[in-house]
Motif scaffolding. Sequence first.
Motif, short mmCIF file in Angstrom:
data_model
loop_
_atom_site.label_atom_id
_atom_site.label_comp_id
_atom_site.label_asym_id
_atom_site.label_seq_id
_atom_site.Cartn_x
_atom_site.Cartn_y
_atom_site.Cartn_z
N SER A 158 -1.66 2.77 4.01
CA SER A 158 -2.52 3.52 4.73
C SER A 158 -2.58 3.02 6.07
O SER A 158 -3.08 3.87 6.89
N VAL A 159 -2.62 1.73 6.47
CA VAL A 159 -2.83 1.03 7.80
C VAL A 159 -1.48 0.55 8.36
O VAL A 159 -1.59 0.12 9.69
N GLU A 181 -11.02 8.54 8.07
CA GLU A 181 -10.92 7.88 6.69
C GLU A 181 -10.93 6.33 6.69
O GLU A 181 -10.85 5.78 5.65
N ASP A 182 -11.11 5.88 7.97
CA ASP A 182 -10.98 4.36 8.20
C ASP A 182 -12.47 3.67 7.97
O ASP A 182 -12.58 2.47 8.23
#
Length: 126
Positions: free
Chosen positions: A63-64, A89-90
């Motif tokens: 996701s990152v 969403e982070d």
Amino acid sequence: QLQLVESGGGLVQPGGSLTLSCTASGFSSNYYTLGWFRQVPGKEREGVSCISSSDGSTYYAASVKGRFTISRDNAKNTVYLQMNSLKPEDTAVYYCAWKSTVYSMCVENPYGMDNWGKGTLVIVSA
């Protein structure tokens, strides 16, 4: 006793950047793993990124990957997390953690880490 001191959390707009820092003290080891983890209320703590002291190998959550970069400054016993292109969403509490061995499963299994910082809040919002 190992101590982890974090800094750098705060409020940032979507698409912006933020850098987290974690300084470790009270240890004497040539082999260890440092990592960043995050947690949102109601969800499990998840691994974000880790780095090994042995060869500098890095690991990232899918996701990152491509947006976040983990790095270290051995002279300062400090690990950084450069976060770019931040998304709502982070948003989470970000924790720095330490393990006294090489740990390639760091991202996948946060609960295997040995010591934790107190966490720093990152909010991504317009």
